[in-house]
Each structure stands twice: as structure tokens, then as C-alpha cells.
Write a protein that holds these residues in place. Structure first.
Motif, PDB file in Angstrom:
ATOM      1  N   GLU A 175       0.813  -1.213   0.000  1.00  0.00           N
ATOM      2  CA  GLU A 175       0.000   0.000   0.000  1.00  0.00           C
ATOM      3  C   GLU A 175       0.852   1.271   0.000  1.00  0.00           C
ATOM      4  O   GLU A 175       0.334   2.358  -0.164  1.00  0.00           O
ATOM      5  N   LYS A 211       2.735  11.552 -13.732  1.00  0.00           N
ATOM      6  CA  LYS A 211       1.639  12.202 -13.034  1.00  0.00           C
ATOM      7  C   LYS A 211       2.031  12.537 -11.597  1.00  0.00           C
ATOM      8  O   LYS A 211       2.746  11.786 -10.941  1.00  0.00           O
ATOM      9  N   SER A 212       1.538  13.675 -11.116  1.00  0.00           N
ATOM     10  CA  SER A 212       1.784  14.062  -9.727  1.00  0.00           C
ATOM     11  C   SER A 212       0.549  14.757  -9.181  1.00  0.00           C
ATOM     12  O   SER A 212      -0.251  15.316  -9.932  1.00  0.00           O
ATOM     13  N   GLU A 213       0.408  14.701  -7.871  1.00  0.00           N
ATOM     14  CA  GLU A 213      -0.697  15.386  -7.202  1.00  0.00           C
ATOM     15  C   GLU A 213      -0.118  16.479  -6.325  1.00  0.00           C
ATOM     16  O   GLU A 213       0.683  16.198  -5.425  1.00  0.00           O
ATOM     17  N   ILE A 221       3.772  11.264  -5.688  1.00  0.00           N
ATOM     18  CA  ILE A 221       4.249  10.613  -6.897  1.00  0.00           C
ATOM     19  C   ILE A 221       4.084   9.107  -6.769  1.00  0.00           C
ATOM     20  O   ILE A 221       4.327   8.537  -5.707  1.00  0.00           O
ATOM     21  N   ASP A 222       3.708   8.467  -7.848  1.00  0.00           N
ATOM     22  CA  ASP A 222       3.603   7.006  -7.848  1.00  0.00           C
ATOM     23  C   ASP A 222       4.991   6.390  -7.663  1.00  0.00           C
ATOM     24  O   ASP A 222       5.966   6.820  -8.296  1.00  0.00           O
ATOM     25  N   ALA A 223       5.075   5.375  -6.816  1.00  0.00           N
ATOM     26  CA  ALA A 223       6.369   4.774  -6.477  1.00  0.00           C
ATOM     27  C   ALA A 223       7.084   4.196  -7.693  1.00  0.00           C
ATOM     28  O   ALA A 223       8.319   4.159  -7.736  1.00  0.00           O
ATOM     29  N   SER A 224       6.327   3.765  -8.689  1.00  0.00           N
ATOM     30  CA  SER A 224       6.936   3.119  -9.857  1.00  0.00           C
ATOM     31  C   SER A 224       7.756   4.082 -10.716  1.00  0.00           C
ATOM     32  O   SER A 224       8.557   3.658 -11.548  1.00  0.00           O
ATOM     33  N   ARG A 225       7.594   5.416 -10.511  1.00  0.00           N
ATOM     34  CA  ARG A 225       8.296   6.403 -11.337  1.00  0.00           C
ATOM     35  C   ARG A 225       9.431   7.111 -10.589  1.00  0.00           C
ATOM     36  O   ARG A 225      10.048   8.037 -11.127  1.00  0.00           O
ATOM     37  N   GLN A 279       2.475   2.938  -2.064  1.00  0.00           N
ATOM     38  CA  GLN A 279       2.689   3.075  -3.496  1.00  0.00           C
ATOM     39  C   GLN A 279       2.918   4.516  -3.930  1.00  0.00           C
ATOM     40  O   GLN A 279       3.107   4.784  -5.095  1.00  0.00           O
ATOM     41  N   GLN A 280       2.885   5.433  -2.988  1.00  0.00           N
ATOM     42  CA  GLN A 280       3.120   6.832  -3.336  1.00  0.00           C
ATOM     43  C   GLN A 280       4.221   7.434  -2.468  1.00  0.00           C
ATOM     44  O   GLN A 280       4.410   7.026  -1.325  1.00  0.00           O
ATOM     45  N   TYR A 281       4.922   8.384  -3.066  1.00  0.00           N
ATOM     46  CA  TYR A 281       6.009   9.051  -2.368  1.00  0.00           C
ATOM     47  C   TYR A 281       5.716  10.543  -2.256  1.00  0.00           C
ATOM     48  O   TYR A 281       5.036  11.129  -3.109  1.00  0.00           O
TER      49      TYR A 281
END
Length: 293
Positions: A214, A238-240, A248-252, A216-218
Motif C-alpha cells: 500500500e 503524473k503528480s498530485e 508521486i507514484d512509487a513506480s516512477r 505506493q506513493q512518495y
């Protein structure tokens, strides 16, 4: 240690447990969790041979059936409420179930029941009765223990004490299946999670793996968030924007640092956004509501 395979339980022709399968390994402390009415107590009663079921349940290779409880000789349990006799003292209640009086003495000491164990149990508070029920479940050195809401009625000190005792027994090889709505306390003692809803298992995995999945975001903080957002967008990342940081999504993550460094942006913080156990459970339940099987 314990294998539950494709069990089905029906009440009035309505399936309340639907082909549930999971395992409890030796020394594991498995949290059986889910909303009210999910089927947790029904599963526990079924493992104890108290309800008719389809499928198979084995404890150390011995099959559990409604008519044959031989497989349960090394199993302790506390289901719904402590099974105690109110006009007997706590010690007398324990003596009824024990095979070794030393076991009674050890549990009375470790659960800090000495001050009241010789009083009639009808005089006990809810917490005292709960500790007595836990003591009964732990009598006779069980190999497998089922505890349904063991923290119910316990104060903070007693909760910590019970947690320590569970860990001690687990370290000695005893396996536990524990149900509790107090997820913050359950998280501190369990090794594995079985998440159930509407009689079906949604998750069965180690708690560390569940929580890690879970994360999955940084959180990303730089000295120029606006420019960072523009650069990330230009690179399809993508970023929020939460005003003071980006999510940021962890995969990037591995792609981000070279991009911002190449454009003279200072990286001030890059860290996983932590999520607690309760949030993980809620997220899984919500996700299943939106995306059912």
C-alpha cells in the motif's frame, strides 16, 4: 499446522461462508479481520467443529468434523465471551480445565490475576473475566489458540500484557488465530492477515507485505514545485500537488531525480507516504466494493 480448504457454511440454505481457504503455520499469529457480519466468528466456530460445513479442516494432519473433535485436543479457544462458572472462583474455573496445576499458577502470575483469582468470578469486572477466559484458552500448553476479540474490556496495561503473552507463546511454537476490531492493537502482535468480507477472503498474506504493497506513493518536496510539476508532466509522470509537496507514484521514482537535477531543481525530500494498518484495511474493502470479482 492448520489448513482450512474450501469450507462452506450455510444457514437456512444461505451461504454465509463461501469456499474459504487459508493456512496458519506453526508459531504464526494470524489476524482474522473484517467488518461486522463478515463471517469471522462463524469461521472460528467451524474450525472448532461447532458448525456443520462442507470442505476440509485439518489440524496437524487430523481432520476436524462436527462429530469427531479428536483433532482439537491441543487447541485452546475464547469465542465471543469467556466460558466461566460465576459461582466458582477464578482458580476453580481454571482447575476444572487444567491437566497440570503448575500451569494454573503460571498463568495466574503471568496475567497478573493473583489479587482476585480466589474471588467468585461473578464479582469480576469485564476485564477480569476476559483475562480469565484467555487464561483458560492458554491452559495445557495448546499448539493452536483461537481468540475472538481478546482485547475486549481490557485496559491499556492488560492489553499490553496479553500482547506480550501471545508473542511469548508464539515464539514457543504456538499458533494463533485472532479476531479483533481494535486493528491498531492487532497490528502489534500479528504476523499474517486474513481479511474477510461477506463470507469471502479478500486478502491472505503477511502483514508486512500487505502494508508494503500500500506504500505506493512518495512525497516529493523541491525548491520549485511549480517547475517540478511542469517537468514531470512533460515527461509523462503524473503528480498530485498538495501545495507544499507532490505525491508521486512509487513506480516512477527512479526517473524523477535525473530529470529535476538536470534542470537545476533542488530535491529537499523524497519519502514514502506511510499508511497505517487501519487505512490499508479500509482501502482494500473500498477497492473491492468498486471492483468486485
Amino acid at each position: 499446522m492448520i489448513t482450512v480448504k474450501n469450507i462452506v457454511v450455510s444457514f437456512s440454505k444461505r451461504q454465509v461462508i463461501k469456499k474459504v481457504s487459508f493456512q496458519v503455520k506453526e508459531g504464526a499469529v494470524v489476524g482474522l479481520i473484517g467488518p461486522n457480519g463478515a463471517g469471522k466468528t462463524t469461521i472460528m466456530k467451524t474450525i472448532l467443529g461447532l458448525l456443520k460445513f462442507e470442505g476440509a479442516i485439518q489440524i496437524n494432519g487430523s481432520a476436524v468434523t462436527v462429530n469427531n473433535h479428536q483433532a482439537l485436543t491441543k487447541v485452546g479457544a475464547l469465542i465471543e465471551r469467556p466460558a466461566i462458572y460465576p459461582f466458582l472462583t477464578g482458580r476453580q474455573n481454571l482447575t476444572l480445565y487444567c491437566k497440570n496445576q503448575q500451569d494454573v499458577l503460571d498463568l495466574v502470575t503471568s496475567l497478573e490475576m493473583t489479587a482476585y483469582v480466589d474471588d467468585k468470578s461473578k464479582q469480576y469486572s469485564l476485564g477480569m473475566k476476559q483475562k480469565l477466559g484467555i487464561a483458560i484458552a492458554l491452559l495445557n500448553q495448546p499448539e493452536f489458540v483461537i481468540l475472538d476479540e481478546p482485547m475486549n474490556g481490557l485496559d491499556i496495561e492488560a492489553t499490553i500484557l496479553v500482547r506480550q503473552i501471545i508473542k511469548k507463546y508464539a515464539d514457543g511454537g504456538t499458533s494463533f488465530l485472532i479476531s479483533s476490531h481494535i486493528l491498531s492493537e492487532l497490528e502489534k502482535v500479528i504476523t499474517d492477515v486474513v481479511l474477510i468480507n461477506n463470507g469471502e477472503i479478500l486478502v491472505e498474506k503477511p502483514i508486512t507485505e500487505l502494508i508494503q504493497n500500500e506504500h505506493q506513493q512518495y512525497k516529493l518536496v523541491t525548491n520549485n514545485l511549480a517547475k517540478t510539476v511542469a517537468l514531470l508532466d512533460a515527461n509523462g509522470i503524473k503528480s498530485e500537488n498538495n501545495e507544499t509537496y507532490l505525491m508521486i507514484d512509487a513506480s516512477r521514482i527512479l526517473e524523477i531525480q535525473p530529470i529535476i537535477y538536470a534542470h537545476g531543481i533542488q530535491l529537499l525530500e523524497l519519502s514514502p507516504i506511510t499508511i497505517d494498518f487501519e487505512e490499508v484495511v479500509v482501502n482494500v474493502l473500498k477497492e473491492r466494493e468498486v471492483n468486485p470479482k
